[in-house]
Design an enzyme around this catalytic site. Structure first.
Site, PDB file in Angstrom:
ATOM      1  CG  HIS A 152       4.057   6.597  -0.759  1.00 47.27           C
ATOM      2  ND1 HIS A 152       3.496   7.440  -1.687  1.00 47.27           N
ATOM      3  CD2 HIS A 152       3.908   5.331  -1.255  1.00 47.27           C
ATOM      4  CE1 HIS A 152       3.050   6.726  -2.705  1.00 47.27           C
ATOM      5  NE2 HIS A 152       3.285   5.448  -2.466  1.00 47.27           N
TER       6      HIS A 152
ATOM      7  CB  CYS B 137       5.921   5.641  -4.205  1.00 45.85           C
ATOM      8  SG  CYS B 137       4.663   5.055  -5.333  1.00 45.85           S
TER       9      CYS B 137
ATOM     10  CG  ASN C 167       0.034   5.528  -4.409  1.00 45.57           C
ATOM     11  OD1 ASN C 167       0.794   6.483  -4.602  1.00 45.57           O
ATOM     12  ND2 ASN C 167       0.462   4.293  -4.260  1.00 45.57           N
TER      13      ASN C 167
HETATM   14  N1  ACO Z   1     -12.772  -4.682  -5.537  1.00 50.08           N
HETATM   15  C1  ACO Z   1     -13.179  -5.869  -5.074  1.00 50.08           C
HETATM   16  N2  ACO Z   1     -12.357  -6.913  -4.906  1.00 50.08           N
HETATM   17  C2  ACO Z   1     -11.065  -6.760  -5.239  1.00 50.08           C
HETATM   18  C3  ACO Z   1     -10.568  -5.534  -5.737  1.00 50.08           C
HETATM   19  C4  ACO Z   1     -11.476  -4.475  -5.895  1.00 50.08           C
HETATM   20  N3  ACO Z   1     -11.121  -3.279  -6.347  1.00 50.08           N
HETATM   21  N4  ACO Z   1      -9.247  -5.664  -5.959  1.00 50.08           N
HETATM   22  C5  ACO Z   1      -8.911  -6.930  -5.608  1.00 50.08           C
HETATM   23  N5  ACO Z   1      -9.993  -7.584  -5.186  1.00 50.08           N
HETATM   24  C6  ACO Z   1     -10.099  -8.963  -4.707  1.00 50.08           C
HETATM   25  C7  ACO Z   1      -8.978  -9.840  -5.215  1.00 50.08           C
HETATM   26  O1  ACO Z   1      -9.295 -10.339  -6.503  1.00 50.08           O
HETATM   27  C8  ACO Z   1      -8.944 -10.942  -4.175  1.00 50.08           C
HETATM   28  O2  ACO Z   1      -9.964 -11.850  -4.451  1.00 50.08           O
HETATM   29  P1  ACO Z   1      -9.743 -13.443  -4.197  1.00 50.08           P
HETATM   30  O3  ACO Z   1      -9.503 -13.564  -2.730  1.00 50.08           O
HETATM   31  O4  ACO Z   1     -11.027 -14.013  -4.673  1.00 50.08           O
HETATM   32  O5  ACO Z   1      -8.554 -13.808  -5.023  1.00 50.08           O
HETATM   33  C9  ACO Z   1      -9.311 -10.225  -2.876  1.00 50.08           C
HETATM   34  O6  ACO Z   1      -9.928  -8.979  -3.292  1.00 50.08           O
HETATM   35  C10 ACO Z   1      -8.118  -9.933  -1.977  1.00 50.08           C
HETATM   36  O7  ACO Z   1      -7.068  -9.369  -2.766  1.00 50.08           O
HETATM   37  P2  ACO Z   1      -5.692  -8.940  -2.122  1.00 50.08           P
HETATM   38  O8  ACO Z   1      -4.811  -8.413  -3.216  1.00 50.08           O
HETATM   39  O9  ACO Z   1      -5.153 -10.037  -1.267  1.00 50.08           O
HETATM   40  O10 ACO Z   1      -6.187  -7.750  -1.178  1.00 50.08           O
HETATM   41  P3  ACO Z   1      -5.367  -6.877  -0.183  1.00 50.08           P
HETATM   42  O11 ACO Z   1      -6.010  -6.900   1.140  1.00 50.08           O
HETATM   43  O12 ACO Z   1      -3.903  -7.175  -0.233  1.00 50.08           O
HETATM   44  O13 ACO Z   1      -5.585  -5.400  -0.759  1.00 50.08           O
HETATM   45  C11 ACO Z   1      -4.314  -3.770  -1.982  1.00 50.08           C
HETATM   46  C12 ACO Z   1      -5.112  -5.081  -2.043  1.00 50.08           C
HETATM   47  C13 ACO Z   1      -5.262  -2.686  -1.572  1.00 50.08           C
HETATM   48  C14 ACO Z   1      -3.741  -3.497  -3.365  1.00 50.08           C
HETATM   49  C15 ACO Z   1      -3.185  -3.894  -0.945  1.00 50.08           C
HETATM   50  O14 ACO Z   1      -2.493  -5.104  -1.117  1.00 50.08           O
HETATM   51  C16 ACO Z   1      -2.204  -2.753  -1.002  1.00 50.08           C
HETATM   52  O15 ACO Z   1      -2.531  -1.618  -0.791  1.00 50.08           O
HETATM   53  N6  ACO Z   1      -0.905  -3.063  -1.220  1.00 50.08           N
HETATM   54  C17 ACO Z   1       0.145  -2.112  -1.173  1.00 50.08           C
HETATM   55  C18 ACO Z   1       0.226  -1.324  -2.414  1.00 50.08           C
HETATM   56  C19 ACO Z   1       1.324  -0.314  -2.265  1.00 50.08           C
HETATM   57  O16 ACO Z   1       1.834  -0.107  -1.189  1.00 50.08           O
HETATM   58  N7  ACO Z   1       1.706   0.352  -3.297  1.00 50.08           N
HETATM   59  C20 ACO Z   1       2.733   1.334  -3.048  1.00 50.08           C
HETATM   60  C21 ACO Z   1       3.623   1.460  -4.063  1.00 50.08           C
HETATM   61  S1  ACO Z   1       2.931   2.419  -5.315  1.00 50.08           S
HETATM   62  C22 ACO Z   1       4.202   2.916  -6.383  1.00 50.08           C
HETATM   63  O17 ACO Z   1       5.353   2.711  -6.141  1.00 50.08           O
HETATM   64  C23 ACO Z   1       3.790   3.558  -7.684  1.00 50.08           C
END
Ligand code: ACO
Length: 322
Positions: A249, A115, A279
């Site tokens: 980004h 990214c 994304n």
């Molecule tokens: N629907 C419902 N529940 C979900 C989903 C979904 N799609 N995905 C995950 N969950 C659940 C998980 O299993 C977890 O459940 P648990 O508590 O029972 O274990 C709960 O939701 C919380 O999961 P987290 O991963 O802690 O959620 P978070 O608030 O961190 O959100 C996310 C996840 C959206 C992926 C976030 O962490 C994020 O955006 N991170 C950054 C990603 C990023 O910046 N990427 C950029 C680089 S991309 C590149 O370089 C190609």
């Protein structure tokens, strides 16, 4: 007289097919509400079978050349940032060069900066223009993320989309790109990766799909970007209030909100496409930039702060007088 580089034109391409959160609800244990609340994404574009990083890059590049009023024969370098290239080699940039019929100029991909790839490309292009060796450079981000996602993994497949964005960077007597700042930290290599490899025998089960520790990456991103903004402004002797637009980004609306807050910018001064495009990895910054320019939001003379971060980790910024 000093050489500078300036954005002469921008262009985009998005596949026609749209996949909404409601579509994902039908195949995954998720809800649209969860996706919107945690990410800010409502829908994303998905490439048709015949579309590739090359075909989308060509469409975006032709739109950027048209906006800049520059003919293919005037292009002196092609850089394509992509984690989902047409082939291992030749580079997608070489394949595009062949389609544009401009054999001879340097053309290469930035394959693994994920990214952050577009900002890396912009930085390289700026240096070549400033040193006087090239006049016009196509810098493109093009991605078919949909082909490297595990569509049964709700924690990753909901996040990404396909598309391409392009910038035509050209020589100018006046400052355009004010500075670029690139970084990487390989100690975080396991936070986000795609294991497809020729370095070892491929384990087909695990090698085909992107893997991410989302929560860990989220925290790293917020800290890294905070420092990156300070570094970028200090290098130019500028303060937060000098920035007119943030062009980030598009990974997560909560990261974008934190960055806007850091700059004291209201969200209507942030180029956002995340809600409609998800994304798109290295395409997300030029896609957001092109939309804000074509919508008449970003205007000539304004100061733009571009930032990208992703697998590597790799990250970088560009401060630009548009
Ligand atoms: N629907 C419902 N529940 C979900 C989903 C979904 N799609 N995905 C995950 N969950 C659940 C998980 O299993 C977890 O459940 P648990 O508590 O029972 O274990 C709960 O939701 C919380 O999961 P987290 O991963 O802690 O959620 P978070 O608030 O961190 O959100 C996310 C996840 C959206 C992926 C976030 O962490 C994020 O955006 N991170 C950054 C990603 C990023 O910046 N990427 C950029 C680089 S991309 C590149 O370089 C190609």
């Amino acid at each position: 007289m000093m050489n500078y580089s300036k954005i002469l034109g921008t262009g985009s391409y998005l596949p026609e097919k749209i996949l909404t959160n409601f579509d994902l609800e039908k195949t995954l244990d998720t809800t649209s509400e969860w996706i919107i609340e945690r990410t800010g994404i409502l829908k994303r574009h998905i490439a048709a079978d015949h579309e590739t990083a090359l075909s989308m890059a060509e469409n975006a590049a032709r739109a950027a050349m048209k906006a800049a009023n520059i003919a293919p024969s005037e292009i002196g370098m092609i850089i394509i940032a992509t984690t989902t290239p047409e082939k291992m080699f030749p580079s997608t940039a070489c394949l595009l060069q062949q389609r544009l019929e401009i054999a001879g100029c340097p053309a290469f991909d930035l394959n693994s900066t994920a990214c952050a790839g577009f900002v890396y490309g912009l930085s390289i292009a700026d240096k070549y223009i400033r040193d006087g060796s090239v006049d016009n450079v196509l810098v493109i981000g093009s991605e078919v993320m949909s082909r490297v996602l595990d569509w049964t993994d709700r924690s990753t497949c909901i996040l990404f989309g396909d598309g391409a964005g392009a910038v035509l960077l050209g020589k100018s007597n006046e400052p355009g790109i004010l500075s670029t700042h690139l970084h990487a930290d390989g100690t975080h290599k396991d936070v986000l990766y795609l294991d497809t490899s020729v370095g070892k025998p491929i384990d087909v089960e695990s090698a085909l799909y992107l893997k991410m520790s989302g929560n860990h990456l989220f925290k790293l991103a917020v800290n890294i970007l905070d420092e990156l903004f300070d570094e970028t402004l200090a290098a130019n002797g500028l303060v937060k209030s000098d920035v007119d637009w943030l062009v980030p980004h598009q990974a997560n609306i909560r990261i974008i909100q934190a960055m806007a807050k850091k700059l004291d910018l209201p969200l209507d001064r942030v180029a956002i496409t995340l809600d409609e495009q998800g994304n798109t990895s290295s395409a997300s910054i030029p896609l957001a930039l092109d939309k804000a320019i074509r919508d008449g939001q970003i205007k000539r003379g304004q100061i733009l702060l571009l930032e990208g971060f992703g697998g590597g980790l790799a990250w970088g910024s560009a401060l630009i007088k548009y």
